[in-house]
Design a protein around this motif. Structure first.
Motif, short mmCIF file in Angstrom:
data_model
loop_
_atom_site.label_atom_id
_atom_site.label_comp_id
_atom_site.label_asym_id
_atom_site.label_seq_id
_atom_site.Cartn_x
_atom_site.Cartn_y
_atom_site.Cartn_z
N UNK A 6 5.88 89.70 -1.38
CA UNK A 6 6.97 88.73 -1.55
C UNK A 6 7.42 88.71 -3.00
N UNK A 7 8.71 88.52 -3.20
CA UNK A 7 9.30 88.51 -4.53
C UNK A 7 10.31 87.40 -4.68
N UNK A 8 10.48 86.88 -5.90
CA UNK A 8 11.62 85.99 -6.15
C UNK A 8 12.88 86.86 -6.26
N UNK A 38 14.76 81.83 -4.46
CA UNK A 38 16.10 82.40 -4.64
C UNK A 38 16.83 81.63 -5.74
N UNK A 39 17.42 82.37 -6.66
CA UNK A 39 18.28 81.78 -7.68
C UNK A 39 19.68 82.35 -7.49
N UNK A 40 20.62 81.49 -7.14
CA UNK A 40 22.02 81.90 -6.97
C UNK A 40 22.76 81.58 -8.26
N UNK A 41 23.43 82.58 -8.83
CA UNK A 41 24.17 82.37 -10.07
C UNK A 41 25.66 82.42 -9.78
N UNK A 66 20.95 76.69 -7.35
CA UNK A 66 22.18 77.25 -7.90
C UNK A 66 22.13 77.09 -9.42
N UNK A 67 22.54 78.15 -10.12
CA UNK A 67 22.57 78.13 -11.58
C UNK A 67 23.93 78.61 -12.06
N UNK A 68 24.25 78.27 -13.30
CA UNK A 68 25.53 78.66 -13.88
C UNK A 68 25.37 79.77 -14.91
N UNK A 69 24.11 80.17 -15.18
CA UNK A 69 23.91 81.28 -16.10
C UNK A 69 22.62 82.03 -15.76
N UNK A 70 22.58 83.27 -16.16
CA UNK A 70 21.46 84.17 -15.85
C UNK A 70 20.15 83.68 -16.46
N UNK A 71 20.20 83.22 -17.69
CA UNK A 71 18.99 82.80 -18.39
C UNK A 71 18.26 81.69 -17.63
N UNK A 72 18.97 80.67 -17.23
CA UNK A 72 18.36 79.55 -16.50
C UNK A 72 17.80 80.01 -15.15
N UNK A 73 18.52 80.88 -14.49
CA UNK A 73 18.06 81.40 -13.19
C UNK A 73 16.76 82.18 -13.34
N UNK A 74 16.68 83.03 -14.35
CA UNK A 74 15.48 83.82 -14.55
C UNK A 74 14.30 82.96 -14.97
N UNK A 76 13.78 79.91 -13.94
CA UNK A 76 13.36 79.30 -12.67
C UNK A 76 12.52 80.28 -11.85
N UNK A 77 12.98 81.51 -11.74
CA UNK A 77 12.28 82.51 -10.94
C UNK A 77 10.95 82.93 -11.54
N UNK A 78 10.80 82.82 -12.84
CA UNK A 78 9.56 83.21 -13.51
C UNK A 78 8.35 82.46 -12.93
N UNK A 79 8.56 81.23 -12.52
CA UNK A 79 7.48 80.44 -11.93
C UNK A 79 7.00 81.01 -10.61
N UNK A 80 7.81 81.84 -9.96
CA UNK A 80 7.48 82.42 -8.67
C UNK A 80 7.07 83.89 -8.75
N UNK A 81 7.01 84.42 -9.95
CA UNK A 81 6.69 85.84 -10.13
C UNK A 81 5.21 86.11 -9.91
#
Length: 81
Positions: A6-8, A38-41, A66-74, A76-81
């Motif tokens: 499984x992956x983010x 899932x991070x939707x940008x 939902x995010x408005x920029x790549x940095x914030x999305x990544x 968020x996803x780091x916690x699921x890596x």
């Protein structure tokens, strides 16, 4: 395809103004296999509304934001890596 792991997932939907019914169904079913989060940008009002409506009417089995920029999305996803 992911060999049982499984992956983010980072999904950049900037510029998308609509989705076909087929694409929506795929994303909500087969496209959800082996995901952790899932991070939707989005950066356009139409894509933000589309993403919000999708999330409102389709309960996803994974944490999704939902995010408005790549940095914030990544971040968020780091916690699921």
């Amino acid at each position: 395809m992911q060999q049982g792991k499984s992956f983010p997932i980072y999904v950049d939907i900037k510029g998308i103004k609509s989705m076909t019914t087929e694409a929506t169904l795929y994303f909500a079913t087969e496209g959800m296999v082996d995901l952790k989060a899932i991070a939707l940008v989005c950066d356009h009002p139409v894509s933000i509304i589309t993403a919000r409506l999708f999330l409102k009417f389709k309960t996803l089995p994974h944490p999704t934001r939902i995010f408005y920029n790549r940095h914030s999305a990544l971040q968020y996803l780091h916690a699921y890596a």
